[in-house]
Design a protein around this motif. Structure first.
Motif, PDB file in Angstrom:
ATOM      1  N   ARG A 162       5.543   5.107   4.974  1.00 49.19           N
ATOM      2  CA  ARG A 162       6.024   4.972   6.355  1.00 49.19           C
ATOM      3  C   ARG A 162       7.353   4.232   6.435  1.00 49.19           C
ATOM      4  O   ARG A 162       8.182   4.504   7.299  1.00 49.19           O
TER       5      ARG A 162
ATOM      6  N   ASP B 244      -1.791  -2.295   5.383  1.00 46.18           N
ATOM      7  CA  ASP B 244      -0.476  -1.677   5.595  1.00 46.18           C
ATOM      8  C   ASP B 244       0.467  -2.514   6.452  1.00 46.18           C
ATOM      9  O   ASP B 244       1.315  -1.978   7.172  1.00 46.18           O
TER      10      ASP B 244
ATOM     11  N   SER C  89       0.851  -1.191   0.000  1.00 46.97           N
ATOM     12  CA  SER C  89       0.000   0.000   0.000  1.00 46.97           C
ATOM     13  C   SER C  89       0.886   1.241   0.000  1.00 46.97           C
ATOM     14  O   SER C  89       2.039   1.210   0.457  1.00 46.97           O
ATOM     15  N   SER C  90       0.348   2.330  -0.525  1.00 49.69           N
ATOM     16  CA  SER C  90       1.117   3.577  -0.541  1.00 49.69           C
ATOM     17  C   SER C  90       1.409   4.057   0.877  1.00 49.69           C
ATOM     18  O   SER C  90       2.482   4.627   1.145  1.00 49.69           O
ATOM     19  N   GLU C  91       0.477   3.786   1.806  1.00 59.76           N
ATOM     20  CA  GLU C  91       0.689   4.195   3.197  1.00 59.76           C
ATOM     21  C   GLU C  91       1.868   3.443   3.808  1.00 59.76           C
ATOM     22  O   GLU C  91       2.696   4.031   4.523  1.00 59.76           O
ATOM     23  N   TYR C  92       1.933   2.143   3.530  1.00 56.95           N
ATOM     24  CA  TYR C  92       3.057   1.366   4.065  1.00 56.95           C
ATOM     25  C   TYR C  92       4.387   1.885   3.511  1.00 56.95           C
ATOM     26  O   TYR C  92       5.364   2.041   4.256  1.00 56.95           O
TER      27      TYR C  92
END
Length: 301
Positions: free
Chosen positions: A173, A232, A167-170
């Motif tokens: 981060r 994520d 995911s882009s969020e993972y």
């Protein structure tokens, strides 16, 4: 051998009870018992062990039940062929495929099939075990390798590869890996190497394990892997057909992919003229054409 007695015996063996078999056959318990006893006398064999909790097949009973089960499946196939008209599509269609393909690709597309054929009844059987189509364990199969069973009509549908997604969020981060060595800084989400899966997927996972990921989440099917990635948890090994329905997934290390995995549709030769099979086959082929067009439009082919 009396066909009617065999039919009653099969119902009793399947239900494990004279009473339950009688309810299914609309016969009294005593009538069912008489027919079973007459069959035992004609065969000079005991077919059931009788006890307070019900009936258990003897060795001879098991042999006969295997035979009547095979007969029942063949009769079901014949009945299905007879019911299939030349212009209508209706009745039950038993479809088997893998858990991953069934949940992530096929099931989301079934509304289109039902919209076109509202009287069709699909029994979707998701398991890694290869069901015996000639023995009528299912009507049609979609599998990740060419079926080896005899007397099957088979058609190659498409090719799948396993690749790495996050995911882009993972990635925001934890950073985006630039090489396989960077997997050591990430959690890998994948099928357990010992779980039933296509060989190409297992080989890719084994290759990634050599990079010593910092953490690991293993699941026994791709649906679970996908959920981990969407939430994520890490970088996941997933089949590339998920990219259309989950556009938020970001492919990482695009040069690291599995070998090609062929996807085949197969069904018994005896169902060649089945309208239900033809409708399902055409539906799947049309959906794959649309799937490929979408991927081309997205620049993923």
């Amino acid at each position: 051998m009396d066909w009617d007695k065999l039919r009653i015996f099969h119902a009793v063996a399947d239900a494990g009870s004279l009473t339950h078999a009688g309810d299914k056959l609309n016969l009294s318990q005593s009538a069912v018992s008489r027919q079973v006893r007459a069959l035992e006398e004609s065969l000079n064999a005991t077919l059931f062990h009788r006890h307070a909790r019900g009936l258990i097949l003897t060795e001879q009973g098991e042999l006969l039940f295997d035979a009547t089960s095979a007969m029942s499946k063949r009769l079901d196939a014949a009945a299905a062929r007879i019911r299939d008209s030349e212009e209508e599509v209706f009745g039950e269609l038993r479809v088997t495929t893998t858990f991953g393909f069934g949940t992530l690709w096929l099931a989301p597309r079934l509304p289109a099939l039902y919209e076109k054929y509202p009287e069709l009844k699909v029994d979707l059987m998701l398991e890694e075990r290869v069901l015996d189509l000639p023995m009528r364990e299912a009507d049609v199969a979609i599998r990740m390798k060419e079926p080896s069973q005899a007397d099957l009509i088979r058609k190659r549908l498409m090719t799948v590869r396993m690749a790495l997604y996050a995911s882009s969020e993972y990635l925001a981060r934890n950073g985006t890996p630039e090489s396989i060595e960077d997997i050591a800084k990430h959690r890998l989400v994948c099928q357990n190497p010992s779980a039933a899966q296509v060989g190409a997927g297992a080989t890719l996972v084994q290759h990634l394990m050599t990079a010593n990921p910092s953490s690991l989440l293993t699941v026994n099917n791709y649906f679970g892997v996908l959920q981990g990635v969407l939430h994520d948890l890490g970088i996941g090994v997933l089949p590339d057909y998920v990219t259309e329905d989950f556009p938020a997934l970001v492919q990482v290390l695009p040069d690291i992919v599995s070998a090609d995995v062929p996807v085949y549709l197969a069904y018994p030769e005896e169902l060649r003229h089945s309208q239900r099979i033809s409708a399902f086959r055409d539906f799947v082929q049309d959906e794959i054409i649309a799937h490929r067009k979408t991927l081309r439009d997205l620049g993923k082919l």
